[in-house]
Scaffold this active site. Structure first.
Site, PDB file in Angstrom:
ATOM      1  N   GLU A  39      77.403  63.494 -20.781  1.00  0.00           N
ATOM      2  CA  GLU A  39      77.239  63.294 -19.596  1.00  0.00           C
ATOM      3  C   GLU A  39      78.302  62.665 -18.568  1.00  0.00           C
ATOM      4  O   GLU A  39      78.727  62.868 -17.419  1.00  0.00           O
ATOM      5  CB  GLU A  39      75.996  62.654 -19.241  1.00  0.00           C
ATOM      6  CG  GLU A  39      74.717  63.257 -19.691  1.00  0.00           C
ATOM      7  CD  GLU A  39      74.312  64.456 -19.133  1.00  0.00           C
ATOM      8  OE1 GLU A  39      74.966  64.670 -17.827  1.00  0.00           O
ATOM      9  OE2 GLU A  39      73.550  65.219 -19.462  1.00  0.00           O
ATOM     10  N   TYR A 122      72.159  59.657 -11.581  1.00  0.00           N
ATOM     11  CA  TYR A 122      71.973  60.839 -12.385  1.00  0.00           C
ATOM     12  C   TYR A 122      72.223  60.597 -13.906  1.00  0.00           C
ATOM     13  O   TYR A 122      71.412  61.146 -14.548  1.00  0.00           O
ATOM     14  CB  TYR A 122      73.139  61.859 -11.836  1.00  0.00           C
ATOM     15  CG  TYR A 122      73.266  62.818 -12.799  1.00  0.00           C
ATOM     16  CD1 TYR A 122      72.211  63.978 -12.872  1.00  0.00           C
ATOM     17  CD2 TYR A 122      74.275  62.772 -13.794  1.00  0.00           C
ATOM     18  CE1 TYR A 122      72.328  64.813 -13.996  1.00  0.00           C
ATOM     19  CE2 TYR A 122      74.366  63.702 -14.718  1.00  0.00           C
ATOM     20  CZ  TYR A 122      73.560  64.620 -14.952  1.00  0.00           C
ATOM     21  OH  TYR A 122      73.333  65.603 -15.956  1.00  0.00           O
ATOM     22  N   ASP A 140      71.625  66.141  -9.314  1.00  0.00           N
ATOM     23  CA  ASP A 140      73.109  66.407  -9.452  1.00  0.00           C
ATOM     24  C   ASP A 140      73.467  67.804  -8.343  1.00  0.00           C
ATOM     25  O   ASP A 140      72.597  68.101  -7.767  1.00  0.00           O
ATOM     26  CB  ASP A 140      73.585  66.961 -10.951  1.00  0.00           C
ATOM     27  CG  ASP A 140      72.919  68.282 -11.443  1.00  0.00           C
ATOM     28  OD1 ASP A 140      72.002  68.803 -10.601  1.00  0.00           O
ATOM     29  OD2 ASP A 140      73.839  68.978 -12.093  1.00  0.00           O
TER      30      ASP A 140
END
Length: 357
Positions: A39, A122, A140
């Site tokens: 991520e 996020y 996102d």
DNA sequence: AAGACGGGGCC
DNA sequence: GGCCCAGTCTT
């Protein structure tokens, strides 16, 4: 209590089960360390670009403890070329926090996850849902786009009101018993079907109820208001060589390329020729009254960043006596590959690898 | 609330 | 040249 799922949610999960063939090394991953790493790498970065970096990081640092113990310079070398270098710095800080404060066990509560450096709403939602099945909806670029089109929302996604509106909606649509699958579905769907350009509306399972499609708003959504100004900057790099060594420093100002290295820099507001540079105050600050001999001047290099255009030229100098340059290190030229440099400098170095300055 | 922060791919 | 990408942090 069972809440009925929204049509949108049902269709998305169905698409994911029956159609979605997107595959990525971290997909279905349950190790929070690997999810987190992927991520961070993928923030504002396309999957294809981040993919090899992810593989390299996992190979070098299979556990968060290994990453936490790694020398900073080595980690930046691995990150080199990926951009947004604050991510790398924050990632290392978070790895050390997890190792020290949480004894290597990745925190499993949203607020704890989000408090780690480099983890915003996020990434916290992604980790919480993928690793721990917690009911947090990701928001996102994909989700903004899919929701704004399907529901015909014209609120700008870069406004405070927009972020709140989309966040609320995303959370309402989340099936709490399938948050990981749903979050994965909507992002894959946004990347594969509801793409920014040339979305596959003809084959879209949501086409019958898509507001944007019915009102021919697909190419107009989502709406963003802010437009960025692109500044031009001119970097004149002095490659000051002493015997087989060269001066470099680490960039520390609040500016681009923090924590990456560079040579002596004279920045100007317009292209400068060498005579101008030699008589500039910046040049005198570096060399005092000494008049080092200019050996060669490179062709101009250009790099386009999101909001700046950098024009660079590289000027090689050999000195018989090393000048005193506070903040700089004199390192062997053949050790430059131990340091992380911005793309424009590595491009120059590679273009020049046979006849080093 | 608005800027700053990389690099690359696509049109 | 403009837009966008599995966003976050600083000011």
């Amino acid at each position: 209590m069972i809440f009925p799922r929204h049509f949108f949610t049902e269709k998305l999960l169905e698409w994911n089960r029956e159609v979605n063939t997107r595959n990525m090394p971290w997909k279905g991953e349950k190790d929070p360390y690997r999810i987190w790493l992927s991520e961070i790498i993928l923030q504002q970065t396309r999957v294809e670009q981040g993919w090899p970096y992810y593989e390299r990081f996992i190979q070098h640092y299979p556990t968060v403890e290994k990453l936490a113990a790694a020398p900073e310079e080595e980690v930046f070398r691995l990150w080199q070329g990926l951009g947004y270098y604050a991510r790398c710095k924050n990632m290392l800080a978070a790895a050390r926090e997890i190792t020290n404060t949480y004894l290597g066990k990745f925190p499993d509560q949203y607020e704890q996850i989000k408090s780690l450096k480099g983890i915003g709403p996020y990434t916290a939602a992604a980790i919480a849902s993928f690793a721990f099945n917690l009911p947090y909806a990701v928001l996102d670029g994909n989700v903004f786009r899919v929701l704004s089109r399907y529901f015909g929302i014209e609120t700008p996604i870069d406004s405070t009101a927009g972020k709140k509106q989309f966040d609320t909606l995303a959370q309402e649509l989340l099936p709490e018993d399938a948050s990981a699958a749903y979050n994965q579905s909507i992002m894959d769907f946004g990347a594969v079907v509801c793409k920014p350009q040339q979305p596959l509306c003809d084959d879209c399972p949501l086409r019958k109820k898509c507001v944007a499609l019915q009102h021919q708003l697909v190419p107009l959504l989502p709406i963003k208001t802010k437009k960025l100004q692109i500044k031009k900057r001119y970097f004149n790099y002095l490659l000051v060589n002493y015997k087989e060594q060269i001066f470099i420093r680490k960039r520390t100002d609040s500016d681009i390329w923090q924590n990456l290295h560079e040579f002596l820099l004279i920045e100007t507001t317009a292209p400068s020729d060498i005579t101008e540079l030699q008589t500039s105050e910046a040049f005198r600050n570096y060399f005092g009254n000494a008049k080092p001999e200019i050996e060669r001047v490179s062709a101009p290099f250009k790099q386009q960043l999101t909001h700046q255009t950098i024009h660079s030229q590289f000027i090689s100098i050999h000195v018989k006596k090393p000048p005193v340059l506070p903040g700089f290190m004199l390192v062997p030229r053949n050790s430059l590959n131990n340091y992380a440099f911005p793309k424009t400098i590595t491009t120059f170095l590679e273009s020049n690898h046979l006849q080093l300055f």
